[in-house]
Every structure is written in structure tokens, then in C-alpha cells.
Scaffold this active site. Structure first.
Site, short mmCIF file in Angstrom:
data_model
loop_
_atom_site.label_atom_id
_atom_site.label_comp_id
_atom_site.label_asym_id
_atom_site.label_seq_id
_atom_site.Cartn_x
_atom_site.Cartn_y
_atom_site.Cartn_z
N HIS A 21 -7.59 -3.26 -10.50
CA HIS A 21 -8.69 -2.79 -11.35
C HIS A 21 -9.02 -1.31 -11.16
CE1 HIS A 21 -8.73 -7.12 -11.05
NE2 HIS A 21 -9.44 -7.18 -12.16
N ARG A 57 -18.59 -7.31 -12.85
CA ARG A 57 -18.51 -8.52 -13.67
C ARG A 57 -18.07 -9.75 -12.87
NH1 ARG A 57 -13.77 -6.71 -17.68
NH2 ARG A 57 -15.27 -5.04 -17.93
N TYR A 58 -17.16 -9.55 -11.92
CA TYR A 58 -16.65 -10.70 -11.15
C TYR A 58 -17.67 -11.15 -10.10
CZ TYR A 58 -12.27 -9.11 -13.26
OH TYR A 58 -11.30 -8.70 -14.14
N HIS A 74 -8.97 -19.76 -15.72
CA HIS A 74 -9.76 -18.53 -15.87
C HIS A 74 -9.38 -17.83 -17.18
CE1 HIS A 74 -11.77 -14.77 -14.49
NE2 HIS A 74 -10.82 -14.21 -15.24
N GLU A 75 -8.09 -17.65 -17.38
CA GLU A 75 -7.64 -16.94 -18.58
C GLU A 75 -7.99 -17.71 -19.85
OE1 GLU A 75 -6.92 -13.96 -18.34
OE2 GLU A 75 -6.65 -13.95 -16.18
N TRP A 127 -13.72 4.03 1.08
CA TRP A 127 -13.27 2.67 0.75
C TRP A 127 -13.43 1.75 1.96
CZ3 TRP A 127 -11.75 -0.26 -3.31
CH2 TRP A 127 -10.87 -1.32 -3.10
N ARG A 144 0.81 -1.23 0.00
CA ARG A 144 0.00 0.00 0.00
C ARG A 144 0.85 1.27 0.00
NH1 ARG A 144 -2.65 -4.16 1.01
NH2 ARG A 144 -4.86 -4.34 0.45
N HIS A 154 -11.41 -17.07 -21.13
CA HIS A 154 -11.51 -15.91 -22.03
C HIS A 154 -11.07 -16.31 -23.44
CE1 HIS A 154 -12.44 -13.08 -18.89
NE2 HIS A 154 -11.27 -13.18 -18.28
N HIS A 161 -0.51 -8.62 -13.37
CA HIS A 161 -1.90 -9.03 -13.20
C HIS A 161 -2.35 -9.80 -14.46
CE1 HIS A 161 -5.76 -8.97 -11.20
NE2 HIS A 161 -6.25 -8.99 -12.42
N ALA A 162 -2.83 -11.02 -14.25
CA ALA A 162 -3.14 -11.90 -15.38
C ALA A 162 -4.21 -11.30 -16.28
CB ALA A 162 -3.60 -13.26 -14.86
N ARG A 170 -15.60 -1.59 2.80
CA ARG A 170 -14.88 -2.83 3.13
C ARG A 170 -15.41 -3.40 4.45
NH1 ARG A 170 -10.79 -5.69 0.52
NH2 ARG A 170 -8.88 -4.89 1.47
N GLU A 173 -16.14 -13.57 -17.69
CA GLU A 173 -15.35 -13.92 -16.50
C GLU A 173 -15.68 -15.30 -15.96
OE1 GLU A 173 -12.87 -12.25 -15.80
OE2 GLU A 173 -13.31 -10.43 -16.92
N TYR A 193 -25.98 -3.94 -19.42
CA TYR A 193 -26.54 -5.26 -19.08
C TYR A 193 -27.95 -5.49 -19.62
CZ TYR A 193 -22.44 -5.48 -16.11
OH TYR A 193 -21.14 -5.49 -15.67
O1 X8Z Z 1 -8.72 -9.90 -12.58
C1 X8Z Z 1 -9.02 -11.08 -12.57
C2 X8Z Z 1 -8.49 -12.01 -13.66
C3 X8Z Z 1 -8.31 -11.32 -14.95
S1 X8Z Z 1 -9.81 -10.86 -15.70
C4 X8Z Z 1 -7.16 -12.57 -13.23
N1 X8Z Z 1 -9.78 -11.59 -11.57
C5 X8Z Z 1 -10.26 -10.76 -10.48
C6 X8Z Z 1 -9.13 -10.31 -9.57
O2 X8Z Z 1 -8.03 -10.84 -9.68
O3 X8Z Z 1 -9.35 -9.42 -8.75
C7 X8Z Z 1 -10.26 -12.97 -11.47
C8 X8Z Z 1 -11.00 -13.03 -10.17
C9 X8Z Z 1 -11.23 -11.63 -9.72
ZN ZN Z 2 -10.90 -12.50 -16.35
#
Ligand code: X8Z
Ligand code: ZN
Length: 607
Positions: free
Chosen positions: A504, A513-514, A375-376, A476, A178, A379, A345-346, A480, A403, A215
Site C-alpha cells: 500500500h 480503512r483496514y 474479502h474480495e 517507520w 526488503r 467488494h 496483491h489481491a 512499528r 473493506e 469521513y
Molecule cells: O489489501 C488488502 C486486500 C485488498 S483491499 C487484499 N488487505 C490489507 C492487506 O493485505 O494489507 C486486506 C487486509 C489488509
Molecule cells: Zn479490500
């Protein structure tokens, strides 16, 4: 996920679209008077610049330098300009009588941007630069610890939280990460101003309303829908929270984890307390019953990033879906390069109009990363399956669908499947084994739900002005603690910018979305198990190797965004609504067990 075409991008911040690029000669082609022609022109124009912007963004994310920042911001600027122009034109067609396909195309253009830019050239350039810089700061962020005299990257800090059980060591890693985000604060404030201005210019109240409009229902209706879904699952979360807090109290002492207060945020095994699977060792209901230690098996068997990706691919091909193209293997980034900064970040990228799908992930050899690979690839398989759709329809039915695909597959990674892959030693079925397995999954899936909801709760309030810049951090933590029942173990103030420490936010990726994904993936799993002819309990079902389930999934994926999402939902599940009943059904055994554990406890938390 990162999409290439901006229409299909209810998706990312400065997502990849096309605009007046040097390679696009007919600058005003999209300004046709006929809506059908207009859409075709927009699609044609997009392809060329899309490719260029995609390349600039890919290089930026896999090689962060000031030079790649300049190039990506410039490319993004042109993209934003094109986007604004096209949206403006599409608004003129909005109420014209047109055929259903054209109406859908126009709708997707109008809602397809998560970052609309102001028309003013300088402001547009500023916004593009801010978006690029914020993401770059996150990607290159590290914490230089004076005590250990070395700098730690995010994956290293995450590992400490996953593995350490030392209260102070975890707190140090938590606070350390942080320290990266406070410099983002004034930039984010300006970013919000500019993006809101852009949103207003395309007719939305603010950026939050634009996001909520994606949506196939009204903005207010969508807000109610998320509340309805949350109220379905909130009791489950409270049971889990109550039990986890009690166990953490035993581990760390009730002076550090009070029995009726919120849980200290750094003790849940994850940098953002968003999924808690890493502390399963502290929660295992029946110690030693059913070994679920996939981490050890992966290491012992010398898995590496490629083999883990192949393992994930093999699940999809077992359903009858195609192999990944050679270009995927050539162009993806599967490990963290040692010599440069990257955005770890994936993400999955749909480059070159479906011809060059890639992922970018700093894979480490553990179970969490294996799930992320699925997960990836979810997509990627969506991209592959809707490749034949017209460009405008290359997208998820809604972003939560995109997602949910890979995660749905992960729900089929049952002990029997893992045994078949040699990743767990043996499978003995018993009630106790079921409770253990469910606890492990619930720590990821149920724990995630309030987090999935509150991130955009915060942003919606920020975009509407309800949370002002002076209250970014307080707003925030209010959310939380209200939703997750967690609290920082050290005082936080407006000198901090804790939202910026979550990808994000600087990455401007919408997050609801998640939340939706975590609910509908259980609907998908239930429907696919039915298609596979499975009649047992939902938590025991795996669709591995089942072609009938694969066929059903493939059909839905290939619809892309061509129809409003309830139709895609119907095609797969026979229902038209999102519904939390399947996730509740799935966890029935654990819910009963948790209620029993909690019966003498005072659950909930005081704010
Ligand atoms: O950001 C992601 C993926 C890529 S769309 C790795 N996810 C969120 C996160 O990491 O915060 C998947 C689960 C939630
Ligand atoms: Zn994703």
C-alpha cells in the site's frame, strides 16, 4: 479494492476516473455554472474515459512490461488532469445553497481523490509515471538468493514465513523481500513532494489531511476518533502480544526472543507481521482439541482457485444475494500467470460503470487465500448492490465499510459452517474448543489492529514533514515498535526503505480503512446475527443461509455512498458510531484465558 470512478474513490492511488479523453468530445462540459448540471456533466464525462483508464490499469496490473507502464501512466495522467479540473470547479460550489443530494455529490468530489496532482503539466506527468513505476516495481519484485541460486517471488517468500520454523530461513526470506524496496526511496520522496503540492492546490494542508477528510467529520475529529478506537482495543492487543512472545520464547529460546522486549518481526508467520494466523500451530491453547486445519482439507479435496471462488460466492448467494455475472468469471485473474509479471496483491475492480466487476488474485490453495477471496467478493457485492446508484454515489459509505463486507462474512465461517462444507471433520463444542477457535481468529484480527493503525500514522507524518526523507526508515520502525511491539532482528538503516516493501505504500492506497474495518466488521456481524434471530454467543453465530440477514446487508450495501456513513451504519446496526465493544465482546472467552496465562508475566515492551 480498486474503484473505477474517481469520485467513489476515497480509494486508490492513481485511481481510475475519467478526463479529457479522446472519446470525450465536450471537454468543458463539467465547467457548467449550475451545480446540478455540473454534477451530471462530470458523471457523463467520466464514464467514457473511466472505461479506458480502467482497461489501461487492468492490463498494466496483469501484465507488467515497460510498454504497459507507458500506457497506464499516460492514461493516469489524463485522469489526474480531469480530476484536478473537476475538483477546482467543485470548490466554487462548496458554499452555495444546494439540495442535499447535490451537496453530497460535491462533498464526494472534493474528498474523492487519494492522489491529487499539481496543475503543472510536467509535474502531473511525472507524478503519474512515479505512481505507475512504484507499483510496477513492487509487482515485479523478486529476491535472487545467491545461496540457492534462484529468484523468489513475493508469494514464495511469504510461504517460507508461513511454514518455516527455522529462525535463519525466515530471516533470510524477510530480508530478501526488503531488498526490493531501497530503489523506491528517492522515487517515493519525489512522489510525496508532488502529491503534497497537488493536495495544497485543492485546499488541503497536505495529502494526509486530504485523506483524513474523507469521513464526514473534521480532520482533527477523525484523528481523535482513531485514537479513541485504538484505546478501546489496545489492552486486548497487549494481552495477545504478551502470550505470543512467551510462546515464541519457548520455541526459539529467550536469547532470540527476550521475554520483555519487542518480538523479532520475522517470526510471526507473515511478511509484515500484520496477521499471525500462520503460527497458530505454535499457539494452539489445547493441542488436538477441535481440528481447525482447513488447509489440509482444501488440498485433500483438490480445491483449485475457481472452486475456492465458487465457495465464497456460495456464501453470498446463500444470503439471497445474486450470482456473480458471467463476465466476472471470464475477466477475473484468479491465478498467477507463469509467463509474466503481475501485481499479485489481491484487488477488486469496478470496471465499466458496474457492468464488469473483476478480481485479481494469485490464489493458492489455503485457508488464508480462501478468506481473501471472501474479502474480495465483499467488494464485488458492494459494487453489484450499488450499481443502480448514480455514478457519484457508487462507493462505500466510507472506505472502511468497503473493506469490512467480505471480512464480516468470514466471521460467519464457524466450525459448524466449515463442517457443513466438509472442510473440518466434526464439531464438538467445549470451552477448550472455543478458546482454540478464538486464538486462531485473534491471531489474525487482534494482531492486525496496531498494524492497521500505524501505516497511515507513518504516512501522515511523512506527508506533514514530521518524518523527513532522511528518517523514513527510522520513523517507520519507531512506529512499528511503539504500536506492534516488534523489532527487526538485524540492524536497519536509512539505506533501507522498509515501508516500500508493503504494497500500500508504493501502491498509494490509504490504510486506515483496514483498521476501521477490523473494528466495524464485528459491529456488522453482531447486527446481522441479531437480524438472523441468533441469540447465542457472538462467536458461535453464522448467518450462512439466512435471508433476513442477507436482506439487511443488501439494503445497507445498496445505499452506496449516497448518505454520510453514520446513516449507513444506522441502517445496519441501529447505531450511528463506530464502536469496538462488539470485538471486545466477541473475544471475551479468550481475553479471560489470556489474562490467566499472563498473570505471572511482565507484559508490554520497552522501546
Ligand atoms: O489489501 C488488502 C486486500 C485488498 S483491499 C487484499 N488487505 C490489507 C492487506 O493485505 O494489507 C486486506 C487486509 C489488509
Ligand atoms: Zn479490500
Amino acid at each position: 479494492m480498486r474503484n473505477s470512478l474517481f469520485f467513489s474513490l476515497a480509494v486508490i492511488g492513481l485511481s481510475l476516473s475519467a478526463c479529457q479523453s479522446p472519446v470525450t468530445s465536450n471537454d468543458d462540459a463539467s465547467l457548467a455554472q449550475d451545480p446540478v448540471e455540473f454534477l451530471r456533466n462530470v458523471e457523463t464525462e467520466s464514464l467514457a474515459l473511466d472505461k479506458e483508464v480502467g482497461a489501461a490499469y487492468w492490463v498494466r496490473s496483469t501484465h507488467i512490461t515497460s510498454d504497459t507502464g507507458i500506457l497506464a501512466a499516460k492514461a493516469g495522467e489524463r485522469q489526474l488532469a480531469f480530476q484536478s479540473k473537476v475538483i477546482e470547479q467543485a470548490r466554487k460550489f462548496k458554499n452555495r445553497p444546494v439540495d442535499a443530494e447535490t451537496a453530497r455529490g460535491i462533498e464526494l468530489i472534493l474528498r474523492g481523490s487519494s492522489l491529487p496532482a499539481p496543475d503543472d503539466v510536467l509535474k502531473r506527468a511525472e507524478l503519474s509515471r512515479l505512481a505507475t513505476d512504484l507499483e510496477g516495481m513492487y509487482g515485479s519484485g523478486e529476491y535472487c538468493d545467491l545461496q540457492s541460486d534462484r529468484c523468489l517471488t513475493l508469494p514464495e517468500l511469504e510461504n517460507i514465513l508461513a511454514k518455516s520454523r527455522d529462525y535463519d530461513e525466515q530471516l533470510n526470506a524477510w530480508m530478501g523481500w526488503r531488498s526490493v524496496s531501497p530503489p523506491m526511496r528517492p522515487m517515493y520522496e519525489r512522489f510525496v513532494e508532488l502529491a503534497n503540492e497537488g493536495a495544497r492546490e485543492v485546499g488541503a494542508k497536505d495529502l494526509g489531511d486530504l485523506w483524513k477528510g474523507g469521513y464526514d467529520m473534521g480532520v482533527a475529529e477523525f484523528e481523535q476518533e482513531t485514537e479513541r478506537l485504538w484505546s478501546q482495543v489496545e489492552p486486548l492487543y497487549e494481552e495477545l502480544h504478551c502470550h505470543v512472545r512467551a510462546q515464541l520464547g519457548k520455541e526459539y529460546g529467550e536469547d532470540l526472543v527476550p521475554s520483555i522486549g519487542p518480538i523479532p518481526a520475522h517470526l510471526l508467520g507473515n511478511m509484515w507481521s500484520q496477521s499471525w494466523g500462520n503460527i497458530y500451530d505454535l499457539l494452539e491453547p489445547y493441542p488436538g482439541v477441535a481440528s481447525l486445519d482447513v488447509n489440509k482439507a482444501l488440498v485433500d479435496q483438490d480445491y483449485d482457485a475457481v472452486r475456492m471462488t465458487e465457495t465464497a460466492e456460495a456464501f453470498f448467494t446463500s444470503l439471497g444475494l445474486p450470482e456473480l455475472p458471467d463476465s466476472f468469471w471470464q475477466n477475473s485473474m484468479l491465478t498467477k500467470p507463469a509467463d509474466r509479471d503481475v501485481v499479485c496483491h489481491a484487488s477488486a475492480w469496478d470496471l465499466d460503470n458496474g457492468n464488469d466487476p473483476r478480481i485479481k488474485q494469485c490464489v493458492e490453495v489455503n485457508e488464508e487465500q480462501l478468506s481473501t477471496l471472501h474479502h474480495e467478493l465483499g467488494h464485488i457485492y458492494y459494487y453489484l448492490m450499488y450499481k443502480e446508484q448514480r455514478p457519484l454515489f457508487k462507493g462505500g459509505a466510507h472506505d472502511g465499510f468497503h473493506e469490512a463486507i467480505g471480512d464480516t462474512i468470514v466471521l460467519s465461517m464457524t466450525p459448524a459452517y466449515l463442517k457443513e462444507k466438509g472442510l473440518v471433520p466434526e464439531v464438538k463444542r467445549s470451552e477448550q474448543a472455543t478458546i482454540n477457535e478464538q486464538m486462531k481468529l485473534a491471531l489474525d484480527k487482534i494482531a492486525f489492529l496496531p498494524f492497521g493503525k500505524l501505516i497511515d500514522q507513518w504516512r501522515w507524518q511523512v506527508f506533514s514533514g514530521e518524518i523527513s526523507p532522511e528518517n523514513y526508515n527510522a520513523g517507520w520502525w519507531k512506529l512499528r515498535s511503539r504500536y506492534q511491539g516488534i523489532a527487526p532482528a538485524v540492524p536497519r538503516s536509512e539505506a533501507d526503505f522498509d515501508p516500500g516493501a508493503k504494497f500500500h505504500i508504493p501502491g498509494n492506497t490509504p490504510y486506515t480503512r483496514y483498521f476501521l474495518s477490523h473494528i466495524i466488521q464485528f459491529q456488522f456481524h453482531q447486527a446481522l446475527c441479531k437480524a438472523a434471530g441468533d441469540t447465542g454467543p457472538l462467536h458461535d453465530c453464522s448467518i450462512y443461509n439466512n435471508k433476513a440477514a442477507g436482506e439487511k446487508l443488501g439494503q445497507m450495501l445498496s445505499m452506496g455512498a449516497s448518505k454520510p456513513w453514520p446513516e449507513a451504519m444506522y441502517a445496519l446496526t441501529g447505531q450511528r458510531a463506530m464502536d469496538a465493544s462488539p470485538i471486545i465482546d466477541y473475544f471475551q472467552p479468550l481475553i479471560g484465558w489470556l489474562q490467566e496465562q499472563n498473570k505471572e508475566r511482565q507484559c508490554g515492551w520497552q522501546l
